[in-house]
Design an enzyme around this catalytic site. Structure first.
Site, PDB file in Angstrom:
ATOM      1  N   ASP A  29      43.301  27.520  30.824  1.00  0.00           N
ATOM      2  CA  ASP A  29      42.148  26.820  30.252  1.00  0.00           C
ATOM      3  C   ASP A  29      42.132  25.361  30.710  1.00  0.00           C
ATOM      4  O   ASP A  29      43.072  24.887  31.366  1.00  0.00           O
ATOM      5  CB  ASP A  29      42.150  26.936  28.719  1.00  0.00           C
ATOM      6  CG  ASP A  29      43.529  26.650  28.133  1.00  0.00           C
ATOM      7  OD1 ASP A  29      44.167  25.679  28.600  1.00  0.00           O
ATOM      8  OD2 ASP A  29      43.984  27.401  27.242  1.00  0.00           O
ATOM      9  N   ASP A 207      29.047  28.708  45.884  1.00  0.00           N
ATOM     10  CA  ASP A 207      29.448  30.098  46.048  1.00  0.00           C
ATOM     11  C   ASP A 207      28.413  30.857  46.887  1.00  0.00           C
ATOM     12  O   ASP A 207      27.206  30.676  46.696  1.00  0.00           O
ATOM     13  CB  ASP A 207      29.535  30.716  44.648  1.00  0.00           C
ATOM     14  CG  ASP A 207      30.164  32.088  44.631  1.00  0.00           C
ATOM     15  OD1 ASP A 207      31.333  32.211  45.012  1.00  0.00           O
ATOM     16  OD2 ASP A 207      29.482  33.048  44.225  1.00  0.00           O
ATOM     17  N   GLU A 267      30.598  27.857  50.699  1.00  0.00           N
ATOM     18  CA  GLU A 267      31.280  29.098  51.054  1.00  0.00           C
ATOM     19  C   GLU A 267      30.275  29.881  51.901  1.00  0.00           C
ATOM     20  O   GLU A 267      29.572  30.753  51.404  1.00  0.00           O
ATOM     21  CB  GLU A 267      31.687  29.902  49.820  1.00  0.00           C
ATOM     22  CG  GLU A 267      32.515  31.120  50.201  1.00  0.00           C
ATOM     23  CD  GLU A 267      32.381  32.301  49.248  1.00  0.00           C
ATOM     24  OE1 GLU A 267      33.265  33.167  49.266  1.00  0.00           O
ATOM     25  OE2 GLU A 267      31.381  32.388  48.512  1.00  0.00           O
TER      26      GLU A 267
HETATM   27  C1  GLC Z   1      32.479  34.360  46.181  1.00  0.00           C
HETATM   28  C2  GLC Z   1      33.647  34.088  45.279  1.00  0.00           C
HETATM   29  C3  GLC Z   1      34.165  35.401  44.799  1.00  0.00           C
HETATM   30  C4  GLC Z   1      33.084  36.086  44.006  1.00  0.00           C
HETATM   31  C5  GLC Z   1      31.807  36.233  44.832  1.00  0.00           C
HETATM   32  C6  GLC Z   1      30.623  36.567  43.971  1.00  0.00           C
HETATM   33  O1  GLC Z   1      32.861  35.028  47.309  1.00  0.00           O
HETATM   34  O2  GLC Z   1      34.589  33.304  45.934  1.00  0.00           O
HETATM   35  O3  GLC Z   1      35.327  35.277  44.031  1.00  0.00           O
HETATM   36  O4  GLC Z   1      33.507  37.361  43.592  1.00  0.00           O
HETATM   37  O5  GLC Z   1      31.484  35.045  45.499  1.00  0.00           O
HETATM   38  O6  GLC Z   1      30.246  35.469  43.192  1.00  0.00           O
END
Ligand code: GLC
Length: 541
Positions: A29, A207, A267
């Site tokens: 947490d 993400d 990402e």
């Molecule tokens: C990204 C995150 C992963 C997640 C996916 C869906 O790849 O790093 O952990 O499951 O997106 O949000």
């Protein structure tokens, strides 16, 4: 603090479920993180990337968000977040939070309202609803598959009990994709950015930054076998569509209204790297994770090629390259680099997979880390790698929680093996992770032998190796340096940066060690020889 801090930063990923549990419920947490910050200062990092801690039913470990502007009670409160941010800033550590814009949770009020408002309503247009095909619309609108396995569509039942349309979910059925062609979605996310920027965060890790926009008409698409998050991104109609860049230009403008240097980190799992570099053009994001580097094998020729490719691709748009070996979605690198070839991203390993010898894995993992930390640009570390943690292979099926494992009915182990709560003190309950000894994923026998307190101050421990390398990297300005390749024999890769000579022996046969004082060594070196799976940094005066 230095200008363009992110260009050279060491950014440490905290995966909150598994970092430190303060209240004893077995899940890490925010107060737990705050209480352990000094360990990260001691390690020598510049910034933290905090994986999702927002309100969530936790169907995908928080990547299924039900309120973008609040903290999940599992992790604490907004006041706990503010306290963590203040404590980090007091220590000179920046904090970047994870933002999940491709999809929300199906329990987000925006999705619930979309279901309740019925067909043809503006609420439905927030997400990607489509009529099914075939008689009675009983088949999904197209053939897209979820990244986690199974179809990417789920059919809804309308309030009156009649079968309704299908909604798109590139990930789990609990993660409906937003429709980013709808300005309403853009407006909401700009508000979310401002909410966290106003609280003082230093930026966002975005993400699935290559998702969001889907090709017009949602055409059928057959991914190649073994395709993972973005393996075939050049072709997939749901990855890397041109329109996605407009979103980040819009967000960059928002960030620039704020003081300090707030950053966007994508990402964007799109290869080749020259394609990924489109995400970091001057008016878009600041950096992306270099998955080309992460996927490279431990091989001198392959490493040199991917480093050259990275510097050319990112340098071509004026961005620094980044480097990364581990995160919460991939097999921890000491284990992964020893699997030849490793399974595709997301499949994971488990009790039925080939075994990796932990000691030789760690040796190679440390050599790979020492090579990475010598490169100019910014590097990402994943919690626990500084302890030399291996992938946990022996998780019982009943403990596994990754939706990948569930959606493939156990055919793919998934990502739980890199998410096991980390050890702090060898002799404490749950190796110091939790005061009650509880742990949301079971820690394997012997986990305490990796604990931080067993390594602290021990010169050849993995922890002290990381500390030494990070300090030397800073002292010699390697993050802001430039590399010059040196001739080297087969299996050896050698370069100069910041006045140091860096040599990695990726083979198994010892090679002569160049002259110079050893500043950093990933493993023992002696008698003028550099053993296999070892990296040294040398200073020749
Ligand atoms: C990204 C995150 C992963 C997640 C996916 C869906 O790849 O790093 O952990 O499951 O997106 O949000």
């Amino acid at each position: 603090m230095s200008e363009h801090w992110w260009r050279t930063a060491i950014i440490y990923q905290v995966y909150p479920r598994s970092f430190a549990d303060s209240n004893g419920d077995g899940v890490g947490d925010l107060p737990g993180i705050t209480s352990r910050l000094d360990a990260l200062v001691e390690l020598g990092i510049d910034a933290i990337w905090l994986s999702p801690f927002m309100t969530s039913p936790q169907r995908d470990a928080g990547y299924d968000v039900a309120d973008y502007c609040d903290v999940d009670p599992l992790f604490g409160t907004l006041a706990d977040f503010d306290a963590l941010l203040a404590a980090a800033h007091e220590r000179g550590i920046r904090l970047v939070v994870d933002l999940v814009p491709n999809h929300s949770s199906n329990e987000h009020p925006w999705f619930r309202e979309a279901l309740a408002a019925g067909p043809g309503s503006p609420e439905r247009d927030r997400y990607v609803f489509r009529a099914g095909v075939g008689k009675g619309g009983t088949l999904p609108p197209n053939n897209w598959q979820s990244v986690f396995g199974g179809p990417a569509w789920t059919r809804i039942t309308e309030a009156d009990g009649t079968p309704g349309p299908w909604y798109l979910h590139i990930f789990d059925s609990s993660q409906p994709d937003f429709d980013w062609s709808n300005p309403w979605v853009h407006d909401r996310f700009r508000e979310v950015l401002r909410f966290w920027l106003d609280r003082g965060v230093d930026g966002f890790r975005v993400d699935v930054a290559h998702g969001l926009v889907k090709a017009d008409g949602l055409p059928d698409y057959e991914p190649p076998a073994g395709g993972s998050m973005g393996g075939d991104a050049e072709l997939a109609p749901y990855w890397g569509q041109d329109g996605v860049h407009e979103v980040y230009r819009e967000w960059r403008r928002v960030l620039e209204e704020y003081d300090g240097e707030r950053v966007l980190i994508g990402e964007a799992w799109v290869l080749p790297l020259r394609r990924m570099a489109q995400w970091v053009r001057p008016d878009e994001m600041h950096q992306t994770f270099n998955f080309g580097y992460l996927e490279a094998p431990w091989d001198a020729v392959a490493l040199r090629a991917v480093v050259d490719e990275s510097l050319a691709a990112f340098g071509g748009v004026g961005a620094p390259s980044t480097w990364v070996l581990s995160n919460h979605d991939v097999i921890r690198h000491p284990t992964r680099l020893t699997l030849t070839p490793p399974p595709p991203q997301g499949e994971g390993i488990g009790p039925r997979s080939p075994r990796v010898d932990e000691a030789s894995g760690l040796r190679r993992g440390r050599a790979a880390t020492a090579f990475m930390l010598a490169l100019p640009g910014s590097s990402y570390l994943y919690q626990g790698e500084e302890l030399g943690l291996p992938e946990v292979v022996d998780l019982p099926d009943t403990a596994r929680q990754d939706p990948t494992f569930i959606r493939t009915e156990g055919r793919h182990y998934g990502r739980d093996g890199c998410r096991v709560p980390i050890p702090w003190e060898a002799d404490a309950p749950a190796a110091g992770f939790s005061p009650t000894g509880s742990s949301w994923l079971p820690q394997p026998a012997g986990w305490g032998s990796h604990a931080r307190d067993t390594q602290r101050g021990i010169p050849d421990s993995t922890l002290e190796f990381y500390r030494t390398a990070l300090a030397a990297r800073r002292e010699h300005g390697l993050g802001a340096g430039e590399i010059e390749w040196l001739d080297a024999g087969p299996d050896v890769i050698a370069l100069r940066n910041g006045g140091l000579t860096i040599v990695s022996n990726t083979g198994t046969t010892p090679v002569p060690l160049p002259v110079g004082d050893v500043v950093v060594a990933s493993g023992p070196v002696s008698d003028g020889e550099l053993p296999g799976d070892t990296t040294v940094w040398l200073r020749a005066d």
